[in-house]
Design an enzyme around this catalytic site. Structure first.
Site, short mmCIF file in Angstrom:
data_model
loop_
_atom_site.label_atom_id
_atom_site.label_comp_id
_atom_site.label_asym_id
_atom_site.label_seq_id
_atom_site.Cartn_x
_atom_site.Cartn_y
_atom_site.Cartn_z
N HIS A 53 0.82 -1.21 0.00
CA HIS A 53 0.00 0.00 0.00
C HIS A 53 0.84 1.26 0.00
O HIS A 53 0.42 2.29 -0.50
CB HIS A 53 -0.91 0.03 1.23
CG HIS A 53 -1.89 -1.10 1.29
ND1 HIS A 53 -2.82 -1.34 0.32
CD2 HIS A 53 -2.08 -2.06 2.22
CE1 HIS A 53 -3.55 -2.39 0.64
NE2 HIS A 53 -3.11 -2.86 1.79
N HIS A 85 5.42 7.18 6.28
CA HIS A 85 5.09 6.53 5.02
C HIS A 85 4.61 7.59 4.04
O HIS A 85 4.39 8.74 4.42
CB HIS A 85 4.03 5.44 5.22
CG HIS A 85 2.76 5.96 5.81
ND1 HIS A 85 2.53 6.01 7.18
CD2 HIS A 85 1.64 6.46 5.24
CE1 HIS A 85 1.33 6.52 7.40
NE2 HIS A 85 0.77 6.79 6.24
N HIS A 87 3.57 11.08 5.80
CA HIS A 87 2.86 11.09 7.07
C HIS A 87 3.80 10.58 8.16
O HIS A 87 4.22 9.42 8.13
CB HIS A 87 1.60 10.22 7.00
CG HIS A 87 0.50 10.83 6.21
ND1 HIS A 87 -0.61 10.10 5.80
CD2 HIS A 87 0.31 12.09 5.77
CE1 HIS A 87 -1.42 10.91 5.13
NE2 HIS A 87 -0.89 12.11 5.10
N THR A 117 -6.04 7.26 7.62
CA THR A 117 -6.55 7.38 6.25
C THR A 117 -6.62 6.04 5.54
O THR A 117 -6.86 5.98 4.34
CB THR A 117 -5.69 8.36 5.43
OG1 THR A 117 -4.38 7.81 5.25
CG2 THR A 117 -5.59 9.72 6.12
#
Length: 248
Positions: A86, A111, A130, A198
């Site tokens: 991801h 990340h 983030h 998120t």
């Protein structure tokens, strides 16, 4: 006063991965519009009232000259990173802390998302990092560093040079250190709001600090990121009456 969380407290602090939960993606049948239906634990993704990211409308923020400054106390640690399918995530356990009005949050990891999940007056940036922090009570604070296309970013170059091309387990890179301090802009003004993770399970109660000044990343570096992830950003979510504070 900066502190260190124990290894046990930091274990599993891989919020972008959510590897142990149900399979999810950024598009299609398992995309953001369906996250809330993939598992009961993802209910907040659909029903939460304080979800992230948001579009920050500068004409509507509350400007506070006396809002507390963000105090960063970061130092370099050996590079440990993972392509979790991801995002590209860097383990920063033991690398320092963020302090807000005397309240300390230990840095756990950072990340990336491309394009940026946060928007400013409807505009997204080329990328965002983030920086995920956690206090002794388990509460989360995330600092968002926006990236715009420009010059090569030397600090990020060290991460990209060792980025796995395929998803897999975390690995250490011998002889390479990285400090999140090198990713921060010189100006530390920010927008602050209450929000959520998120990614699934979209848990709320996260304190968000979006730095107003972007840093630069080169076109070549962005191309390398896009080889890993064409896009990995959740769409912006309704504000639902939340107040956004601006630190001048």
């Amino acid at each position: 006063m900066p502190f260190k969380l124990s290894a046990l407290a930091l274990a599993g602090l891989s919020f972008a991965a959510a590897a142990s939960g149900p399979h999810w993606e950024y598009e299609g049948r398992h995309g953001p519009a369906h996250w809330g239906h993939l598992s009961p634990e993802n209910a907040a993704c659909e029903r939460g009232a304080e979800q992230s990211p948001i579009d920050i409308r500068t004409a509507k923020v509350q400007r506070q000259a006396d809002a507390p400054a963000l105090e960063f106390d970061y130092h370099a640690v050996p590079l440990r990173l993972v392509n979790n399918g991801h995002t590209l995530q860097v383990d920063e356990a033991g690398a320092g802390a963020l302090s807000v009005a005397g309240h300390a949050y230990a840095l756990a990891q950072f990340h990336i998302h491309t394009p940026s999940e946060e928007r400013i007056d409807g505009k997204s940036y080329d990328m965002v990092a983030h920086l995920v922090h956690r206090d002794e009570a388990g509460k989360l604070a995330v600092v968002a560093v926006l990236f715009k296309r420009g010059r090569e970013n030397p600090a990020f170059a060290r991460v990209l040079a060792n980025a796995p091309l395929a998803a897999g387990p975390e690995h250490a890179v011998a002889g390479v250190e990285v400090s999140v301090a090198d990713l921060l802009p010189a100006q530390r003004g920010y927008y602050h709001f209450a929000g959520s993770l998120t990614t699934p399970p979209c848990s709320e109660g996260v304190q968000w600090y979006v730095l107003k000044t972007p840093v630069e990343v080169s076109a070549a570096q962005l191309k390398q990121v896009h080889l890993l992830y064409r896009h990995n950003n959740r769409p912006v979510q309704p504000l639902n009456g939340r107040v956004v504070i601006e630190h001048l």
